[in-house]
Write a protein that holds these residues in place. Structure first.
Motif, mmCIF file in Angstrom:
data_model
loop_
_atom_site.group_PDB
_atom_site.id
_atom_site.type_symbol
_atom_site.label_atom_id
_atom_site.label_comp_id
_atom_site.label_asym_id
_atom_site.label_seq_id
_atom_site.Cartn_x
_atom_site.Cartn_y
_atom_site.Cartn_z
ATOM 1 N N TYR A 1 38.342 45.347 39.043
ATOM 2 C CA TYR A 1 38.514 43.898 38.948
ATOM 3 C C TYR A 1 37.194 43.226 38.592
ATOM 4 C CZ TYR A 1 39.155 39.058 40.426
ATOM 5 O OH TYR A 1 39.181 37.690 40.459
ATOM 6 N N LEU B 1 36.431 41.290 35.181
ATOM 7 C CA LEU B 1 36.035 39.895 35.327
ATOM 8 C C LEU B 1 34.688 39.633 34.653
ATOM 9 C CD1 LEU B 1 36.702 37.133 36.589
ATOM 10 C CD2 LEU B 1 35.517 37.909 38.644
ATOM 11 N N LEU C 1 43.947 40.566 34.367
ATOM 12 C CA LEU C 1 43.483 40.309 35.732
ATOM 13 C C LEU C 1 44.557 39.642 36.577
ATOM 14 C CD1 LEU C 1 39.823 39.146 35.074
ATOM 15 C CD2 LEU C 1 40.532 41.179 36.335
ATOM 16 N N TYR D 1 45.784 41.648 39.673
ATOM 17 C CA TYR D 1 45.294 41.039 40.905
ATOM 18 C C TYR D 1 46.168 39.824 41.220
ATOM 19 C CZ TYR D 1 41.900 39.542 44.370
ATOM 20 O OH TYR D 1 41.277 39.188 45.548
#
Length: 160
Positions: free
Chosen positions: A87, A91, A149, A153
């Motif tokens: 992640y 990111l 993402l 997530y």
């Protein structure tokens, strides 16, 4: 749904809509407007420039909303301890692509306003067309990474 879940949902919607407006404007500019401006007469070019200036205001607001909502979402995603290394890496790549795209878009505007001083050489820079394509590609990478993402997530909406 509780207040934090609704807030996360609103932040994601704001971020996604602002990104779609910013990137959509870039797609329109690169694929539709620029090619037509090359063949247009001066009156049509003046109209296109006026439209670009007006969209520039919307684009600036979209960029502001993207950055603001993105910072809050990034902090929220990292603060709860659920952010994995994957992640964080995705990111970081997304933020870097977006930052370079925003910087290039800003330098794109500045380069149109810059007038070289007489007798001074201006360093060779990529043409506006090349830069416009690069901005579009970097913005697309950031957008696609954002989709990944948000899929990998989840927001935690409705979860306890």
């Amino acid at each position: 749904m509780d207040i934090p879940s609704i807030t996360r949902l609103l932040l994601r919607l704001t971020h996604a809509l602002a990104a779609a407006a910013w990137l959509g404007g870039g797609v329109y500019y690169v694929l539709a407007l620029r090619p037509q401006m090359r063949q247009a007469d001066e009156e049509a070019r003046a109209l296109a420039r006026a439209a670009q200036r007006e969209f520039g205001r919307w684009s600036s607001m979209a960029a502001f909303l993207m950055v603001g909502s993105g910072v809050v979402m990034m902090w929220d995603g990292l603060a709860d301890g659920r952010g994995t290394i994957a992640y964080v890496v995705l990111l970081a790549v997304k933020v870097a692509a977006a930052a370079v795209a925003f910087w290039l878009a800003g330098s794109f505007v500045r380069s149109r306003r810059t007038v070289p001083l007489p007798g001074r050489k201006v360093p060779r820079q990529p043409s506006r067309f090349d830069r416009a394509w690069l901005i579009l590609m970097l913005g697309s990478v950031a957008f696609l990474l954002g989709v990944i993402l948000s899929s990998v997530y989840p927001t935690g909406i409705g979860q306890r």
